[in-house]
Design an enzyme around this catalytic site. Structure first.
Site, short mmCIF file in Angstrom:
data_model
loop_
_atom_site.label_atom_id
_atom_site.label_comp_id
_atom_site.label_asym_id
_atom_site.label_seq_id
_atom_site.Cartn_x
_atom_site.Cartn_y
_atom_site.Cartn_z
CB CYS A 79 1.29 -0.25 -2.66
SG CYS A 79 1.60 0.86 -1.26
N GLY A 80 -2.23 0.26 -2.03
CA GLY A 80 -3.31 1.24 -2.16
C GLY A 80 -2.89 2.63 -1.71
CG ASN A 81 -2.35 3.63 2.41
OD1 ASN A 81 -3.41 4.25 2.40
ND2 ASN A 81 -2.12 2.68 3.29
CB CYS A 135 -2.14 -2.00 4.91
SG CYS A 135 -1.73 -3.08 3.52
N1 LIG Z 1 0.86 -0.54 2.29
C1 LIG Z 1 0.34 -1.06 1.05
C2 LIG Z 1 0.39 -2.54 0.97
C3 LIG Z 1 1.71 -3.00 0.62
C4 LIG Z 1 1.64 -4.45 0.57
C5 LIG Z 1 3.00 -5.06 0.76
N2 LIG Z 1 3.35 -5.10 2.15
C6 LIG Z 1 3.00 -6.46 0.18
O1 LIG Z 1 1.94 -6.91 -0.28
O2 LIG Z 1 4.05 -7.05 0.18
C7 LIG Z 1 -1.07 -0.61 0.80
O3 LIG Z 1 -1.40 0.48 1.24
O4 LIG Z 1 -1.82 -1.36 0.13
#
Ligand SMILES: N[C@H](CCC[C@H](N)C(=O)O)C(=O)O
Length: 290
Positions: free
Chosen positions: A78-80, A225
Site C-alpha cells: 500500500c504505497g499511499n 493508489c
Molecule cells: N491504496 C493502496 C493499494 C492497496 C492495495 C489493495 N487494494 C490490495 O492490493 O488489495 C496503495 O496506495 O498502494
C-alpha cells in the site's frame, strides 16, 4: 494497565486514499481484520486501508505493517499507506531514512519534506506465477483477459504487475468511454486472478506522464493508489509507452514514480495529509489482550 491503553488511531490520506494508522507496537500482537473493522466502526471512520503497526521482525526496521483493506482482506502493499506510516514514524525521529516491513518485504522510507515522502516499493514481480495468475502466461504485458461482448470486447489484453499485490492495467485512449465502477468489480473477481486484483485504466499523456484511475481490490474506486501507480509505470515502460520515470496523475493528485535500472527498484514519491487522531478503544481487543 492494558497494553492497549492510551493508543491512538491516526486518520490520514494519501492523495485522498483514506488511510487509518494504528500503532500496536509493544502490545504483543497485531490487529486482525475483524478488529480493524471494529476500530473503524467504533469511531465511525471510513477507510480504504488500515495500516496496523506491530513489533519489527528484523534488525533495523521500525515496525512490521499489516495492511488491511476496507473489506477486511489483507494486502501485501500500500504505497499511499506506507507514506502515511512514514509520517507517523518520522514525527518522533530526526533521521531522514527509516525502514518498515510489510508482507511485500522491507521498504526504505525517506523524508523529502514535512508533508512529502519517498518509499522504495521493491522490485516489480512480472512472472505469471508471482502476480499470481491462474494459468501459465508467457507475456504478462498483454494477458488473455477481456471485458465486454466476446465478439467485440470493450477492453482486452491488460498488462499485469505485482508490487506485492496484484495489478491489471488497461491502456486506453479515452477514460470516459469506460465505467470502472462496473468493469472493476467484474474483473477484480475474474477467475484468472486467484487472489483477485486491483484494476486500473491508464492513459498515456506523454513519455513521462500517465493518467490513472483505479478500482482497488477490497476497497473499490479510490482517489489514489500508490502501488497501482508503480505498477502502471512498470507496465508502460515494459510496453515502451513511457520511459522508466513518470508523473502518474490520479483523481486525487500526482505521484512521481521511477523504476531504477540499476537495481530494479520502484521508487514512489508523494504527499500525505494528516486529518486527526482519536483514542483507540482497548475494549475492541478484549479477547486478544486477555
Ligand atoms: N491504496 C493502496 C493499494 C492497496 C492495495 C489493495 N487494494 C490490495 O492490493 O488489495 C496503495 O496506495 O498502494
Amino acid at each position: 494497565m492494558s497494553p492497549l491503553a492510551n493508543r491512538l488511531v491516526t486518520k490520514m490520506n494519501g492523495l485522498g486514499n483514506e488511510i487509518l494508522v494504528v500503532d500496536l507496537r509493544g502490545a504483543g500482537f497485531g490487529v486482525s481484520a475483524p478488529e480493524a473493522r471494529a476500530i473503524a466502526r467504533s469511531k465511525g471512520l471510513a477507510f480504504d486501508q488500515l495500516m496496523a503497526l506491530s513489533d519489527p521482525r528484523s534488525e533495523g526496521a521500525e515496525a512490521y505493517v499489516t495492511i488491511l483493506n476496507a473489506d477486511g482482506s489483507e494486502a501485501g502493499a500500500c504505497g499511499n499507506g506506507a507514506r502515511c506510516v512514514a509520517w507517523t514514524l518520522f514525527r518522533d525521529d530526526a533521521r531522514d531514512e527509516i525502514f518498515i516491513e510489510t508482507a511485500a518485504g522491507r521498504l526504505a522510507c525517506r523524508r523529502l519534506g514535512e508533508w512529502r515522502f519517498e518509499v522504495e516499493m521493491g522490485a516489480p514481480r512480472l512472472a505469471w506465477t508471482d502476480i499470481p495468475l491462474a494459468k501459465p502466461t508467457e507475456d504478462t504485458t498483454a494477458i488473455d483477459l477481456a471485458f465486454g461482448p466476446s465478439g467485440a470486447p470493450l477492453l482486452q489484453k491488460p498488462a499485469v504487475v505485482s508490487m506485492g499485490n496484484p495489478h491489471a492495467i488497461f491502456f486506453v485512449e479515452d477514460f470516459d468511454a469506460y465505467d470502472l465502477a462496473v468493469i472493476g468489480p467484474a474483473l477484480e473477481h475474474d477467475p484468472i486472478f486467484p487472489e483477485r486484483a486491483n484494476i486500473s485504466l491508464a492513459r498515456i499523456v506523454s513519455r513521462d506522464h500517465i493518467e490513472l484511475k483505479v478500482w482497488e481490490r477490497g476497497a473499490g474506486l479510490t482517489r489514489a493508489c500508490g502501488s497501482a501507480a508503480c505498477a502502471a509505470l512498470v507496465a508502460a515502460a515494459r510496453k515502451n509507452l513511457t520511459g522508466r520515470r513518470a508523473t502518474v496523475s490520479l483523481p486525487g493528485g500526482d505521484l512521481d514514480i521511477v523504476w531504477r535500472e540499476s537495481d530494479d527498484m520502484v521508487v514512489m514519491a508523494g504527499p500525505v495529509e494528516f486529518e486527526f487522531e482519536t483514542e483507540l478503544d482497548p475494549g475492541l481487543f478484549a479477547d486478544a489482550a486477555a
